[in-house]
Motif scaffolding. Structure first.
Motif, short mmCIF file in Angstrom:
data_model
loop_
_atom_site.label_atom_id
_atom_site.label_comp_id
_atom_site.label_asym_id
_atom_site.label_seq_id
_atom_site.Cartn_x
_atom_site.Cartn_y
_atom_site.Cartn_z
N ARG A 36 -5.55 24.64 -9.75
CA ARG A 36 -6.31 23.38 -9.68
C ARG A 36 -6.44 22.72 -11.06
NH1 ARG A 36 -11.04 25.54 -5.55
NH2 ARG A 36 -9.92 25.06 -3.60
N GLN A 37 -6.65 23.53 -12.08
CA GLN A 37 -6.88 22.98 -13.42
C GLN A 37 -5.61 22.41 -14.05
OE1 GLN A 37 -8.66 26.29 -15.49
NE2 GLN A 37 -10.54 26.20 -14.27
N THR A 38 -4.47 22.87 -13.61
CA THR A 38 -3.21 22.40 -14.19
C THR A 38 -2.42 21.52 -13.22
OG1 THR A 38 -2.05 24.40 -13.43
CG2 THR A 38 -3.02 24.47 -15.63
N SER A 39 -3.09 20.98 -12.22
CA SER A 39 -2.37 20.27 -11.16
C SER A 39 -1.59 19.06 -11.67
CB SER A 39 -3.34 19.86 -10.04
OG SER A 39 -4.34 19.00 -10.56
N GLU A 40 -2.19 18.26 -12.54
CA GLU A 40 -1.53 17.03 -13.01
C GLU A 40 -0.32 17.37 -13.88
OE1 GLU A 40 -0.58 13.23 -12.97
OE2 GLU A 40 -2.26 14.10 -11.86
N LEU A 46 7.08 19.35 -11.93
CA LEU A 46 7.85 19.46 -10.69
C LEU A 46 8.68 18.22 -10.43
CD1 LEU A 46 5.18 21.17 -8.41
CD2 LEU A 46 7.32 22.17 -9.23
N TYR A 47 8.13 17.04 -10.69
CA TYR A 47 8.90 15.81 -10.51
C TYR A 47 10.14 15.83 -11.41
CZ TYR A 47 5.42 13.37 -7.64
OH TYR A 47 4.58 12.99 -6.62
N LEU A 65 0.82 30.05 2.21
CA LEU A 65 0.25 28.78 2.66
C LEU A 65 -0.71 28.19 1.63
CD1 LEU A 65 -0.40 29.59 6.43
CD2 LEU A 65 1.50 28.32 5.42
N GLU A 66 -1.53 29.04 1.02
CA GLU A 66 -2.44 28.55 -0.02
C GLU A 66 -1.67 28.04 -1.22
OE1 GLU A 66 -6.23 31.48 1.08
OE2 GLU A 66 -5.20 31.70 -0.86
N THR A 67 -0.62 28.75 -1.60
CA THR A 67 0.20 28.29 -2.73
C THR A 67 0.86 26.95 -2.42
OG1 THR A 67 0.66 30.59 -3.38
CG2 THR A 67 2.15 28.89 -4.22
N ALA A 68 1.43 26.83 -1.23
CA ALA A 68 2.09 25.57 -0.85
C ALA A 68 1.10 24.41 -0.86
CB ALA A 68 2.73 25.72 0.53
N ALA A 69 -0.12 24.64 -0.36
CA ALA A 69 -1.12 23.58 -0.30
C ALA A 69 -1.57 23.15 -1.69
CB ALA A 69 -2.33 24.05 0.51
N LEU A 70 -1.62 24.10 -2.63
CA LEU A 70 -2.07 23.78 -3.98
C LEU A 70 -0.96 23.19 -4.85
CD1 LEU A 70 -4.24 26.95 -4.55
CD2 LEU A 70 -5.09 24.60 -4.68
N VAL A 71 0.26 23.65 -4.66
CA VAL A 71 1.37 23.19 -5.50
C VAL A 71 1.99 21.90 -4.96
CG1 VAL A 71 3.63 23.81 -6.45
CG2 VAL A 71 1.84 25.54 -6.28
N ASP A 76 -0.03 14.15 -3.06
CA ASP A 76 0.97 13.91 -4.10
C ASP A 76 2.39 13.87 -3.54
OD1 ASP A 76 -1.00 13.86 -6.08
OD2 ASP A 76 -0.86 16.03 -6.40
N PHE A 77 2.59 14.50 -2.39
CA PHE A 77 3.93 14.58 -1.78
C PHE A 77 3.83 14.04 -0.36
CE2 PHE A 77 3.66 17.73 -5.12
CZ PHE A 77 4.87 17.62 -5.78
N SER A 78 3.59 12.75 -0.28
CA SER A 78 3.33 12.12 1.02
C SER A 78 4.52 12.27 1.95
CB SER A 78 3.00 10.64 0.83
OG SER A 78 4.07 9.97 0.23
#
Length: 210
Positions: A36-40, A46-47, A65-71, A76-78
């Motif tokens: 969460r803290q490094t999301s931006e 990743l882009y 599933l938790e990893t996929a939802a957070l990463v 961000d990936f509509s």
């Protein structure tokens, strides 16, 4: 097209070096907070690495599933929804499940497994060859739904063992199973290709997203 094979984030069992197969534990609180803290920062990374994300596949286990939802959050990936692939679940470790080498020390079945170089299978669980075949078949089936014209990268958020099985089957140049080990939130970026008329993965490069 490009493929990212990404191992899930860290769990309590991973920290204790346990055989975490069918135990459906989630990520540690520390792993969740770090993501969460490094999301931006990670989103920009990743882009740059992946370009557009065309699809996200995941093992149905909580840690994936938790990893996929957070990463790869939908905000961000509509338009990219996580598709579950049961065939890419981790191995069933049978009687070794959620134990580590200290707890298994002196166990005759475990010593046999070690002496076999990790090929002897798991008592009461899954044969290693069966596990590898299951993962390779499930991965190939999903990739068949994609084409070289698919714009972007297909992401598979799965397990360390599943990644090793896929790359032993399809990675080029060929390498043995255990040489494809990777850490949590690390994995391999590669391209789909063909060798002697058979599907393969080329340009395989190890990456980390932390």
């Amino acid at each position: 097209m490009r493929i990212l094979l990404l191992r899930h984030g860290e769990t309590a069992g991973n920290l204790e070096k346990r055989y975490v197969g069918r135990t459906d534990e989630g990520l540690t609180e520390a792993a969740i907070q770090a993501l969460r803290q490094t999301s931006e920062k990670r989103k920009q990374l990743l882009y740059g690495l992946l370009g557009p994300v065309a699809a996200v596949y995941a093992s149905p286990m909580r840690r994936c599933l938790e990893t996929a939802a957070l990463v790869f959050p939908e905000k961000d990936f509509s338009g990219v929804h996580v598709r579950l692939v049961p065939g890419l679940s981790e191995c069933d470790f049978g009687r070794f499940e959620y134990k580590n080498y200290r707890e298994l020390s002196g166990d005759a079945d475990y010593q046999r497994f070690i002496d076999s170089g990790g090929t002897d299978g798991f008592p009461g669980g899954e044969a290693v060859a069966q596990f590898k075949r299951r993962c390779a078949d499930a991965f190939r089936q999903e990739v068949r739904t994609l084409t070289e014209k698919t714009d972007g990268t297909a992401v598979f958020v799965i397990h360390g063992g599943s990644i090793m099985a896929v790359l032993e089957a399809f990675g080029r140049p060929e390498r043995e199973y255990y040489s494809w080990q990777t850490g949590c939130l690390s994995g391999y970026l590669c391209r789909t290709g063909e060798e002697n008329g058979h599907f393969c993965l080329t340009d395989v490069a190890e990456i980390s997203i932390i």
